[in-house]
Design a protein around this motif. Structure first.
Motif, PDB file in Angstrom:
ATOM      1  N   GLY A  10       7.554  -0.566  10.301  1.00 25.52           N
ATOM      2  CA  GLY A  10       8.326  -1.613   9.645  1.00 25.52           C
ATOM      3  C   GLY A  10       8.234  -1.579   8.132  1.00 25.52           C
ATOM      4  N   LEU A  11       7.177  -0.952   7.617  1.00 23.25           N
ATOM      5  CA  LEU A  11       6.995  -0.853   6.160  1.00 23.25           C
ATOM      6  C   LEU A  11       7.704   0.356   5.563  1.00 23.25           C
ATOM      7  N   SER A  12       8.296   1.181   6.409  1.00 25.07           N
ATOM      8  CA  SER A  12       8.889   2.441   5.950  1.00 25.07           C
ATOM      9  C   SER A  12       9.923   2.239   4.854  1.00 25.07           C
ATOM     10  N   HIS A  13      10.800   1.268   5.024  1.00 30.38           N
ATOM     11  CA  HIS A  13      11.876   1.080   4.045  1.00 30.38           C
ATOM     12  C   HIS A  13      11.317   0.615   2.702  1.00 30.38           C
ATOM     13  N   ALA A  14      10.347  -0.295   2.744  1.00 31.67           N
ATOM     14  CA  ALA A  14       9.726  -0.756   1.494  1.00 31.67           C
ATOM     15  C   ALA A  14       9.042   0.402   0.776  1.00 31.67           C
ATOM     16  N   ILE A  15       8.360   1.257   1.532  1.00 26.50           N
ATOM     17  CA  ILE A  15       7.703   2.421   0.937  1.00 26.50           C
ATOM     18  C   ILE A  15       8.733   3.370   0.351  1.00 26.50           C
ATOM     19  N   ALA A  16       9.820   3.605   1.100  1.00 31.02           N
ATOM     20  CA  ALA A  16      10.875   4.500   0.610  1.00 31.02           C
ATOM     21  C   ALA A  16      11.426   4.011  -0.718  1.00 31.02           C
ATOM     22  N   LYS A  17      11.687   2.714  -0.825  1.00 32.83           N
ATOM     23  CA  LYS A  17      12.199   2.161  -2.078  1.00 32.83           C
ATOM     24  C   LYS A  17      11.164   2.288  -3.193  1.00 32.83           C
ATOM     25  N   GLY A  18       9.891   2.089  -2.839  1.00 32.05           N
ATOM     26  CA  GLY A  18       8.842   2.236  -3.841  1.00 32.05           C
ATOM     27  C   GLY A  18       8.730   3.660  -4.348  1.00 32.05           C
ATOM     28  N   ILE A  19       8.833   4.625  -3.443  1.00 32.81           N
ATOM     29  CA  ILE A  19       8.760   6.042  -3.823  1.00 32.81           C
ATOM     30  C   ILE A  19       9.926   6.398  -4.737  1.00 32.81           C
ATOM     31  N   ILE A  20      11.128   6.025  -4.334  1.00 31.71           N
ATOM     32  CA  ILE A  20      12.318   6.361  -5.126  1.00 31.71           C
ATOM     33  C   ILE A  20      12.263   5.681  -6.491  1.00 31.71           C
ATOM     34  N   SER A  21      11.882   4.406  -6.515  1.00 31.56           N
ATOM     35  CA  SER A  21      11.779   3.688  -7.789  1.00 31.56           C
ATOM     36  C   SER A  21      10.707   4.305  -8.678  1.00 31.56           C
ATOM     37  N   PRO A  36      14.357 -11.309   3.552  1.00 27.65           N
ATOM     38  CA  PRO A  36      13.407 -10.232   3.178  1.00 27.65           C
ATOM     39  C   PRO A  36      13.687  -8.890   3.848  1.00 27.65           C
ATOM     40  N   ILE A  37      14.483  -8.899   4.936  1.00 29.56           N
ATOM     41  CA  ILE A  37      14.731  -7.648   5.662  1.00 29.56           C
ATOM     42  C   ILE A  37      16.232  -7.366   5.765  1.00 29.56           C
ATOM     43  N   TYR A  67      13.656   0.380  11.090  1.00 33.95           N
ATOM     44  CA  TYR A  67      14.409  -0.837  10.778  1.00 33.95           C
ATOM     45  C   TYR A  67      14.303  -1.844  11.921  1.00 33.95           C
ATOM     46  N   LEU A  68      14.249  -1.332  13.146  1.00 33.86           N
ATOM     47  CA  LEU A  68      14.005  -2.207  14.287  1.00 33.86           C
ATOM     48  C   LEU A  68      12.599  -2.792  14.205  1.00 33.86           C
ATOM     49  N   SER A  69      11.643  -1.981  13.766  1.00 24.61           N
ATOM     50  CA  SER A  69      10.264  -2.451  13.614  1.00 24.61           C
ATOM     51  C   SER A  69      10.161  -3.517  12.521  1.00 24.61           C
ATOM     52  N   ALA A  70      10.914  -3.329  11.435  1.00 27.72           N
ATOM     53  CA  ALA A  70      10.910  -4.341  10.368  1.00 27.72           C
ATOM     54  C   ALA A  70      11.426  -5.669  10.893  1.00 27.72           C
ATOM     55  N   LEU A  71      12.480  -5.615  11.695  1.00 26.07           N
ATOM     56  CA  LEU A  71      13.021  -6.836  12.303  1.00 26.07           C
ATOM     57  C   LEU A  71      11.986  -7.472  13.221  1.00 26.07           C
ATOM     58  N   ALA A  72      11.313  -6.641  14.020  1.00 25.94           N
ATOM     59  CA  ALA A  72      10.284  -7.155  14.926  1.00 25.94           C
ATOM     60  C   ALA A  72       9.131  -7.781  14.144  1.00 25.94           C
ATOM     61  N   CYS A  73       8.703  -7.128  13.062  1.00 22.14           N
ATOM     62  CA  CYS A  73       7.613  -7.669  12.235  1.00 22.14           C
ATOM     63  C   CYS A  73       7.974  -9.034  11.665  1.00 22.14           C
ATOM     64  N   GLN A  74       9.190  -9.152  11.178  1.00 25.93           N
ATOM     65  CA  GLN A  74       9.610 -10.418  10.580  1.00 25.93           C
ATOM     66  C   GLN A  74       9.663 -11.529  11.634  1.00 25.93           C
ATOM     67  N   ILE A  75      10.171 -11.221  12.805  1.00 25.19           N
ATOM     68  CA  ILE A  75      10.261 -12.234  13.864  1.00 25.19           C
ATOM     69  C   ILE A  75       8.861 -12.636  14.326  1.00 25.19           C
ATOM     70  N   ILE A  76       7.989 -11.654  14.537  1.00 21.06           N
ATOM     71  CA  ILE A  76       6.611 -11.947  14.949  1.00 21.06           C
ATOM     72  C   ILE A  76       5.905 -12.779  13.895  1.00 21.06           C
ATOM     73  N   CYS A  77       6.086 -12.395  12.633  1.00 20.40           N
ATOM     74  CA  CYS A  77       5.449 -13.125  11.527  1.00 20.40           C
ATOM     75  C   CYS A  77       5.878 -14.586  11.503  1.00 20.40           C
ATOM     76  N   LEU A  78       7.175 -14.818  11.619  1.00 20.06           N
ATOM     77  CA  LEU A  78       7.683 -16.199  11.580  1.00 20.06           C
ATOM     78  C   LEU A  78       7.157 -17.018  12.742  1.00 20.06           C
ATOM     79  N   ASN A  79       7.173 -16.425  13.936  1.00 16.36           N
ATOM     80  CA  ASN A  79       6.710 -17.158  15.109  1.00 16.36           C
ATOM     81  C   ASN A  79       5.222 -17.457  15.034  1.00 16.36           C
ATOM     82  N   GLU A  80       4.440 -16.484  14.593  1.00 16.50           N
ATOM     83  CA  GLU A  80       2.996 -16.682  14.516  1.00 16.50           C
ATOM     84  C   GLU A  80       2.608 -17.662  13.419  1.00 16.50           C
ATOM     85  N   ASN A  81       3.290 -17.555  12.275  1.00 16.22           N
ATOM     86  CA  ASN A  81       2.951 -18.450  11.170  1.00 16.22           C
ATOM     87  C   ASN A  81       3.354 -19.889  11.447  1.00 16.22           C
TER      88      ASN A  81
END
Length: 859
Positions: free
Chosen positions: A758-769, A798-799, A841-855
Motif C-alpha cells: 500500500g505504500l508503493s505509490h507514496a514511495i514511487a512519488k518520493g523517489i521521482i520527486s 489521501p488515496i 493500489y488495492l492494498s492502499a485502499l485496503a489500508c485506508q479502510i482498515i485504518c479508518l475502521n480501527e481508529n
C-alpha cells in the motif's frame, strides 16, 4: 592446497556442473516432436510475393526477379498458386507460365466501388491474356468483413461469369457459405476458408474440425465442387481460446492434412507460401506467420522427420550458460561460507534472469517487429533487466538470511561500565508540534536511566502553539539541571537544524551523543548496556532497532508495526554483515567527535540520520547494530501519516544517493560491500517508481490496443509470463523471510505485506520527486491516536491517486477480456499482469479502510 585455492576449485566445479545442468534442461525441454510423415507435394499455395520489408500499404512492391525467385523456390513443391489481387504484382501470371504453373487469379474487392471496378476490369484482361489461369476468385472474405452486400457481390460474380467459361467463385469462411445459399447459385464452385485456428480450436481437434466443416458444406451443397481456398496454421500469433500458434503445431496441422489428402484428394491451397510481415497492420500480430517459408525465404519446417519446437535453442542455451557462468562462479566463491542451499538459490535466480534476457534478445529473429513493436520490446527489456536486478538484490538478502547460518558481525549488550568510567553522554530530543503528554512521557523515561553521567537537551523548534511546548517547558523546569529545554520560534534546517542547535549547547566533554525521537519511551538500561561498545576506538555509531508500543489491539497499527519490524529483523542484519548500516534518527548513539569531524547534521537532507551514517562510513568508521529493544515509540496515527513518512524517507534517499554518488562509484574508502548496499539498497524503492511507470504504460498500451487494434497488439506472452513470475517470486521472498526470522502469525505477515504494498505509490512519488528536486520539506509524522474527519468522501482524499490508478487498471483488464474474449489465453496473461500491477493500489485502499475502521474504535 591453500584455503583460497580450495574454495576457488569448489566454486569452479559448482559453476561448471550448474552450467551443464542448465544446458541439459534446455535439451530436455526442446526435444524434437515426432510427427506423421507427409508427401513433399502441395496441391497449391496461396501466394503473396511481398518480401520482408515490402508492403502494399506503403506501395513498396517486389521486383520481377524477386517474384521469379519465389516461384522457382515453390516449383519443386507445387504447380499451382492462388493470388488475390489483379492490380498488384501482375508479372506473376507470365512468370508462372514460364515455370508451367497454374494460377487461380483473384480480384480484391472492398467498400471502394471505384477500386472494385478497376480490379474487375483488370481480371477480365488477365483471363483473356494468360492461358495458365485455370479459375478466378472474385473477392476474398468480402461478406465476412461486411464490405459489400451479398447482392453487390453477386453482380460482380455474374459479370465475370458472363464473359468467361472459366470456373468463377468468391472466397469466404464455411459459415458464410452456410448462411448464404443464394450466393452458391452464382458461383461455379465453393471456395471455402477452413482455418480452425481462428475459431479457437485446439490443434489436437483442428483437422477433424476442418473435415466436419467441409463435410457440412458437402452435405448442404452436394452438387457443387468445393475448393479449399485457404487452409493452414500459423507458427506464431496470439493464443485464441484453445488454439496455440507454434512452429510444431503448424507442422503438425499441415503434415496431417497432407497425409489425409492422400486418402481424400482435396482440391486445396495451403495458406500460405511465404510469411507476410506487412499483414500485421491489417490482421494483428498473428497475421504474418502462416507461411511454409519465413519472410527470408527459409523453410520453417520439413514435411518429413522430427520437428524441433525451437530450432535456435542450442544458441540460446549456450549464450545464457556462458553469460551466467562468471557471476555464478563469483557467487560460489565469494559466498563459499554459505550453506549449499544459499549458493544454489542465488545461482538459480542468476541463471533464470540471464536466460530470460537472452530469450528476449533473440525475439527479433523470431518475430517480424515494427518500430512500435521494437519500442515495446525495448521497454519490456528494460523492465525485465530492472526487475531481474531487483530480484537478484532481494535474492542475495534472501539466500544469506535463509542459508548463511550465524552472522559474522553479531553484537549484543555489554556489561555496564563502573560509574567512574562512564563517558558523558548528551541525549538530544528534537520535537516540533508534538502532543506535550507524548514528549513528557519520553522525558520521564530518560530521567529513569540507570546511568549517572548524562545530560538531556530538548529542542522544540518552530512550534507556534504555546499549548504544545509550554507544558514541556514547565515539566522540565522541575527536573535536575542536566535536563535542558530550548524553544526556537523560527529555526531553519528542520530536524537537522534543531539537532545542530543542540550540538551547540552540548557539554564539550560529552563523548557520545544519543538521539531519541519525541515519542520513544526508552528502557532504563539503554545507555548502560550500549555505551561500552564505544571503548572500541573505531566505533562511531551504536544503533538499536526502532520498536513500537500500543499496537497490539489496533489492526492497522499492528500492520504498521510488523511492516517496520521486517527491516530491523532482516535488512539491518543483512547490511550490518558488511558494515553498511542504515543509521536511524532514534535509538542511535554517535561518537561526539566523529559527528563534529564529519560536519555535524546535514540540514540540506530530510533524512539527516542516514546521510550521517554514510558520511561516517566514508570516514572509515565502524557502525554497530544491536538487535535488542531499548525503547518503543508509536506507530504513525493513520495511513496518511504512514505514507507521508515513507515519502520523506524515499525523497531523502534520493538526495543522499545523488550527493554521495561520486564516492559510491569513485575514489573513496568505502568497501565493495558498503558500495553495494548503498547503491542497491534503495533498488526496492526504485522498483516502486518503476511499478508506477509500467502501470501507466500498461494502461496506455491497453487503451492503444482497444482503439487501434491493428497497430497495437498484445506483447509476446513469454515476456509477460516471465515478468509475472519474477513479481510472484519477489513477493514470496518477504513472507518466507518473515516466517523464518520473526515470531509473528500468518495474519501479521499478510498485514505487513498489505501495508508494504500500500505504500508503493507514496514511495514511487518520493523517489521521482527526490530525483528531480533538490530540496525537500521535512514533514513530521503524526503519532498516536488520530482524529476522525466527518466527511462522506473525505476518507478517499489521501488515496485518491491510488484509487484512480486502481480503477484504470481494472477497467483496462475488463475491456481487454470483453474485446479479446474471456477464453483468450494471451488476453488472460495480460490481464494477470494488470491485476498484479493493481495490487499496490488495492492494498492502499485496503489500508485506508482498515485504518479508518480501527481508529473509530479508539475514539
Amino acid at each position: 592446497m591453500t584455503p583460497r585455492l580450495k574454495n576457488l576449485s569448489i566454486a569452479l566445479f559448482f559453476a561448471t556442473i550448474f552450467a551443464l545442468t542448465h544446458f541439459l534442461l534446455w535439451s530436455l525441454l526442446n526435444q524434437a516432436s515426432l510427427l506423421i510423415e507427409a508427401p513433399k507435394v502441395i496441391k497449391g499455395f496461396a501466394y503473396s510475393g511481398f518480401q520482408k520489408d515490402q508492403s502494399p500499404l506503403q506501395r513498396v512492391f517486389p521486383s520481377t526477379d524477386e517474384l521469379a525467385n519465389d516461384l522457382k523456390l515453390l516449383k519443386p513443391l507445387t504447380n499451382k498458386i492462388r493470388i488475390y489481387d489483379s492490380l498488384q504484382n501482375t508479372e506473376v501470371m507470365a512468370l508462372a507460365e514460364r515455370y508451367k504453373m497454374k494460377v487461380t487469379a483473384g480480384a480484391w474487392l472492398d467498400g471502394d466501388l471505384n477500386a472494385n471496378r478497376r480490379q474487375i476490369n483488370a481480371l477480365k484482361v488477365q483471363i483473356n491474356t494468360y492461358p495458365n489461369i485455370e479459375r478466378a476468385i472474385v473477392g476474398n472474405e468480402v461478406l465476412l468483413r461486411a464490405d459489400l452486400t451479398a447482392a453487390q457481390l453477386i453482380e460482380y460474380l455474374d459479370e465475370i461469369r458472363a464473359e468467361t467459361d472459366l470456373p468463377i467463385s468468391t472466397a469466404e469462411p464455411w459459415h458464410v457459405w452456410i448462411k448464404n445459399p443464394e450466393l452458391v447459385k452464382h458461383v461455379s464452385f465453393i471456395a471455402v476458408h477452413l482455418l480452425p485456428y481462428h475459431e479457437g480450436v485446439p490443434i489436437e481437434q483442428a483437422l477433424n474440425y476442418a473435415k466436419q466443416r467441409y463435410q457440412e458444406l458437402l452435405t448442404k451443397y452436394p452438387r457443387k465442387k468445393i475448393v479449399i481456398s485457404e487452409i493452414g496454421w500459423p507458427s506464431n500469433g496470439p493464443t485464441i481460446e484453445g488454439a496455440v500458434a507454434s512452429q510444431v503445431n503448424q507442422a503438425k496441422f499441415v503434415r496431417e492434412f497432407l497425409a489425409l489428402n492422400t486418402q481424400q484428394d482435396f482440391d486445396y491451397y495451403l495458406i500460405e507460401a511465404f510469411d507476410q510481415p506487412w499483414k500485421t497492420a491489417i490482421e494483428g500480430w498473428g497475421g504474418p506467420y502462416w507461411g511454409m517459408f519465413d519472410a527470408d525465404r527459409v523453410q520453417k519446417y520439413s514435411l518429413q522427420g522430427a520437428v524441433p519446437e525451437d530450432e535456435r535453442w542450442v544458441i540460446k542455451a549456450l549464450w545464457s550458460s556462458l553469460i551466467a557462468f562468471i557471476p555464478i562462479l563469483i557467487i560460489a566463491y565469494r559466498f563459499s561460507h554459505w550453506r549449499l542451499g544459499g549458493r544454489l538459490s542465488l545461482a538459480v535466480l542468476i541463471q533464470v534472469s540471464i536466460t530470460t534476457l537472452v530469450v528476449a534478445w533473440n525475439l527479433p529473429k523470431e518475430y517480424y517487429y515494427s518500430l512500435t513493436d521494437f519500442s515495446v520490446l525495448i521497454a519490456l527489456l528494460m523492465g525485465m533487466m530492472l526487475t531481474s536486478a531487483m530480484l537478484m538484490i532481494y535474492g542475495v538478502e534472501f539466500s544469506e538470511v535463509m542459508f548463511k547460518g550465524k552472522w559474522r558481525r553479531n553484537f549484543s549488550r555489554l556489561a555496564a561500565l563502573p560509574a567512574d568510567k562512564e563517558p558523558l553522554v548528551s541525549i538530544h530530543l528534537a520535537c516540533y508540534n508534538e502532543p506535550p503528554e507524548m514528549v513528557i512521557a519520553t522525558i520521564e523515561s530518560l530521567a529513569k536511566l540507570h546511568y549517572t553521567n548524562y545530560e538531556v537537551i530538548v529542542v522544540d523548534n518552530n512550534t507556534s502553539e504555546e499549548t504544545k511546548w509550554k507544558p514541556v517547558e514547565a515539566y522540565m523546569a522541575n527536573l535536575p539541571s542536566h535536563f535542558k529545554f530550548f524553544h526556537l520560534p523560527k529555526w531553519p534546517g528542520f530536524k537537522a537544524g534543531a539537532l545542530n542547535f543542540a550540538l551547540s549547547k552540548t557539554n564539550p566533554s560529552a563523548e557520545v551523543i544519543g538521539i531519541v525521537d519525541a515519542d520513544y519511551v526508552v528502557t532504563t538500561d539503554w545507555l548502560a548496556d550500549l555505551i561500552p561498545h564505544f571503548t572500541a576506538p573505531n566505533v562511531a555509531v551504536v544503533q538499536a532497532p526502532q520498536a513500537h508500543r500500543e499496537w497490539e489491539h489496533n489492526f492497522f497499527r499492528r500492520m504498521s508495526n510488523w511492516e517496520f519490524e521486517g527491516f530491523f529483523k532482516i535488512g539491518m542484519h543483512h547490511r550490518h554483515e558488511r558494515n553498511a548500516l542504515i543509521q536511524h534518527g532514534t535509538m542511535t548513539l554517535v561518537r561526539h567527535q566523529a559527528l563534529l569531524n564529519s560536519g555535524a547534521w546535514s540540514e540540506w537532507c530530510i533524512c539527516e540520520d542516514t546521510e550521517l551514517g554514510l558520511r561516517l562510513l566514508e570516514d572509515g568508521y565502524e557502525l554497530r547494530y544491536i538487535d535488542d529493544t531499548f525503547g518503543r515509540g508509536l506507530t504513525p496515527s493513520n495511513f496518511s501519516a504512514l505514507k507521508s513518512q515513507r515519502f520523506r524517507w524515499a525523497f531523502g534517499a534520493m538526495q543522499i544517493l545523488k550527493h554521495h554518488l561520486p564516492k559510491l562509484l569513485g575514489d573513496s574508502t568505502l568497501t565493495f560491500g558498503q558500495r553495494y548496499h548503498f547503491i542497491t539498497g534503495w533498488f526496492g524503492w526504485l522498483g516502486d517508481a518503476l511499478q508506477l511507470a509500467f502501470a501507466l504504460g500498461s494502461i496506455g498500451w491497453s487503451l492503444a490496443m482497444l482503439f487501434f487494434p491493428h497497430a497495437f497488439s498484445l506483447p509476446v506472452s513469454i515476456m509477460i509470463i516471465t515478468i509475472i513470475c519474477f513479481l510472484v517470486v519477489k513477493a514470496a521472498m518477504g513472507p518466507i523471510l518473515y516466517r523464518k526470522t520473526m515470531q509473528c502469525k500468518w495474519i501479521d505477515i499478510f498485514g505487513a505485506s498489505v501495508a508494504s504494498l500500500g505504500l508503493s505509490h507514496a514511495i514511487a512519488k518520493g523517489i521521482i520527486s527526490g530525483l528531480v528536486k533538490k530540496d525537500g520539506v521535512f514533514s513530521v509524522t503524526t503519532k498516536g491516536k488520530a482524529a476522525q474527519k466527518d466527511s462522506t468522501f473525505g476518507w478517499i482524499q489521501p488515496i485518491r491517486e491510488e484509487v484512480l490508478l486502481l480503477l484504470a487498471l481494472f477497467a483496462s483488464a475488463i475491456a481487454m477480456l470483453v474485446t479479446r474474449g474471456f477464453n483468450n489465453v494471451d488476453a488472460q496473461i495480460w490481464v494477470t499482469l494488470l491485476s498484479l500491477q493493481s495490487l499496490p493500489y488495492l492494498s492502499a485502499l485496503a489500508c485506508q479502510i482498515i485504518c479508518l475502521n480501527e481508529n473509530k474504535k479508539d475514539v
